[in-house]
Design a protein around this motif. Structure first.
Motif, short mmCIF file in Angstrom:
data_model
loop_
_atom_site.label_atom_id
_atom_site.label_comp_id
_atom_site.label_asym_id
_atom_site.label_seq_id
_atom_site.Cartn_x
_atom_site.Cartn_y
_atom_site.Cartn_z
N ASP A 74 2.72 6.17 9.76
CA ASP A 74 1.67 6.25 8.73
C ASP A 74 2.02 5.43 7.50
O ASP A 74 1.69 5.81 6.37
N ALA A 75 2.73 4.32 7.70
CA ALA A 75 3.07 3.44 6.58
C ALA A 75 1.79 2.97 5.91
O ALA A 75 0.79 2.73 6.57
N SER A 76 1.86 2.87 4.59
CA SER A 76 0.69 2.47 3.82
C SER A 76 1.14 1.50 2.73
O SER A 76 2.00 1.83 1.91
N LEU A 77 0.53 0.31 2.73
CA LEU A 77 0.84 -0.66 1.68
C LEU A 77 0.49 -0.09 0.32
O LEU A 77 1.27 -0.22 -0.63
N ALA A 78 -0.65 0.56 0.22
CA ALA A 78 -1.06 1.14 -1.06
C ALA A 78 -0.06 2.19 -1.54
O ALA A 78 0.32 2.21 -2.71
N ARG A 79 0.39 3.04 -0.63
CA ARG A 79 1.38 4.06 -1.00
C ARG A 79 2.70 3.39 -1.39
O ARG A 79 3.35 3.79 -2.36
N GLY A 80 3.08 2.35 -0.65
CA GLY A 80 4.31 1.63 -0.98
C GLY A 80 4.24 1.01 -2.37
O GLY A 80 5.19 1.10 -3.14
N LEU A 81 3.12 0.40 -2.70
CA LEU A 81 2.97 -0.19 -4.03
C LEU A 81 2.96 0.88 -5.11
O LEU A 81 3.49 0.67 -6.21
#
Length: 106
Positions: A74-81
């Motif tokens: 469930d990797a998320s670019l938005a969550r990572g940023l």
């Protein structure tokens, strides 16, 4: 029965487990780093998540990297940023440099 994963904890990590288990954010981050150093991101994930919930800047930084690099379910670019920005706001120098580099690209 064979263990799910064969990974021997070093003395330093073993010594940090009681504090990590008791909720110490720095110790939780240290345990996560042990797993990340051994390319075991899924084992690091809960420790990073718990430390990040306590606003530990380094844990937030590495949690950001796991999401941005898509190394977790469930990797998320938005969550990572979001994690990266939060880490930067808490004073993490590398996260701050990365956020500034992103802002300069606008």
């Amino acid at each position: 029965m064979r263990p799910l994963f064969a990974l021997e904890l070093d003395a330093g990590t073993l010594g940090r487990l009681p504090a990590a288990d008791a909720g110490d954010a720095g110790a939780r981050n240290d345990v996560a780093m042990f797993f990340l150093d051994r390319q075991r991101p899924l084992l690091a994930l809960p420790w990073l998540t718990w430390a990040a919930a306590q606003d530990h800047p380094d844990a937030l930084h590495w949690l950001a990297r796991l999401h941005i690099d898509r190394q977790v379910p469930d990797a998320s670019l938005a969550r990572g940023l979001m994690y990266l920005a939060q880490s930067a706001a808490l004073g993490h120098a590398v996260s701050a440099a990365q956020v500034n580099a992103l802002a300069a690209r606008r």
